[in-house]
Write an enzyme that holds these catalytic residues in place. Sequence first.
Site, PDB file in Angstrom:
ATOM      1  NE  ARG A   1      -3.808  -0.446   2.377  1.00 26.59           N
ATOM      2  CZ  ARG A   1      -4.035  -0.927   3.585  1.00 26.59           C
ATOM      3  NH1 ARG A   1      -3.686  -0.239   4.644  1.00 26.59           N
ATOM      4  NH2 ARG A   1      -4.619  -2.099   3.747  1.00 26.59           N
TER       5      ARG A   1
ATOM      6  NE  ARG B   1      -5.309   3.841   2.780  1.00 27.51           N
ATOM      7  CZ  ARG B   1      -5.811   3.074   3.747  1.00 27.51           C
ATOM      8  NH1 ARG B   1      -7.081   3.209   4.100  1.00 27.51           N
ATOM      9  NH2 ARG B   1      -5.047   2.197   4.369  1.00 27.51           N
TER      10      ARG B   1
ATOM     11  CE1 TYR C   1     -13.968  -6.807   1.271  1.00 25.96           C
ATOM     12  CE2 TYR C   1     -12.094  -7.909   0.246  1.00 25.96           C
ATOM     13  CZ  TYR C   1     -12.595  -6.971   1.126  1.00 25.96           C
ATOM     14  OH  TYR C   1     -11.744  -6.194   1.865  1.00 25.96           O
TER      15      TYR C   1
END
Length: 370
Positions: A43, A47, A167
Amino acid sequence: MTDASTAALPATHPLADGRTAGSALVRALRGDRPETLPVWFMRQAGRSLPEYRDLRVGTAMLDACLDPAMASEITLQPVRRHGVDAGIFFSDIVVPIKLAGVDVEIVPGRGPVLGSPIRTVADVDALEALDPAALAPIAEAVARTVAELGSTPLIGFAGAPFTLAAYLVEGGPSKDHIRARTLMHADPVTWSRLLAWAAEVSGTFLRAQVLAGASAVQLFDSWVGSLSREDYLAHVAPHSAQALSHVADLGVPRIHFGVGSGEVLRDMTTLGGDAVAVDAVGVDWRLPLDQAVERVGTGVTVQGNIDPAMLSAPWEVLEAHVRQVVRCGGAARAHVVNLGHGVPPETDPAVLTRVVELVHGLGSGAEAAA
């Protein structure tokens, strides 16, 4: 890399033409200990970077993933800023199921949410195969990125079949994946068919990234920690093996990572078989790397496992932790330094840059271990 695997790649592929074949990352994944420890962060393209947030203004997550220019730029941002030894392709694990026709969106603050969960055999039978032609935006984004990276390898990735199925069955994020695990036991035939579909989707996604230029791949099993070892071996491992088989003929290094995977770590290296079947296994922050090596043996590279929570600790605390991770990683045949999971969004980017500089200053890692 063998001649046969080189021949299976396009002649212009970074591994085939030599651009990334001698990189620290590829060498470590293949079992060598390069002079400088390779480091990248899960990641990392995202962000915590202000340039990422600025670029993403007004663009939904899945739209960003399917915009080749934007996906490429986001992938490149942390490589430029931090000097990491690999780019990780900017995408999301639900992108391939979206491209296969599943009604899924990423809801800010919640995560992937399905319009209609997949819970019956009829639901599974209605799922469509992923048309490789639908992956054209992915291939274009990878090609753009590789052209900019030069000798720095790009890692392709996909969600593992169990995580995708979790999911699909739950209809969104879940803490315990109780519906998915219930389906696994209540209707094992439907479960197996669902995971077989997910394996094909993941494998097709991985293969497209490799053919477009990725020099390694990572299969990411976010929710594997919710499974018992018995369930993993009987109901999951064969499908993860099938997903990774899609790139086996291409000869690229394969990394298998799961969160909370300590009890199945050995099985993730063998994909349920008797021998090591991947090049590297990712280890989360819960298990010291020397203990991980005791479980998986010395026939596989380890990746990890800085605790993401440490990134906000005082530097002297974080530095000591990174040095300890490197010391423990010295027990393995080779070590790719990473986090034990993703970069938290509140992380100061300067801290990540400083970690990269620290790791690169520790040489091959063997000295620290000694």
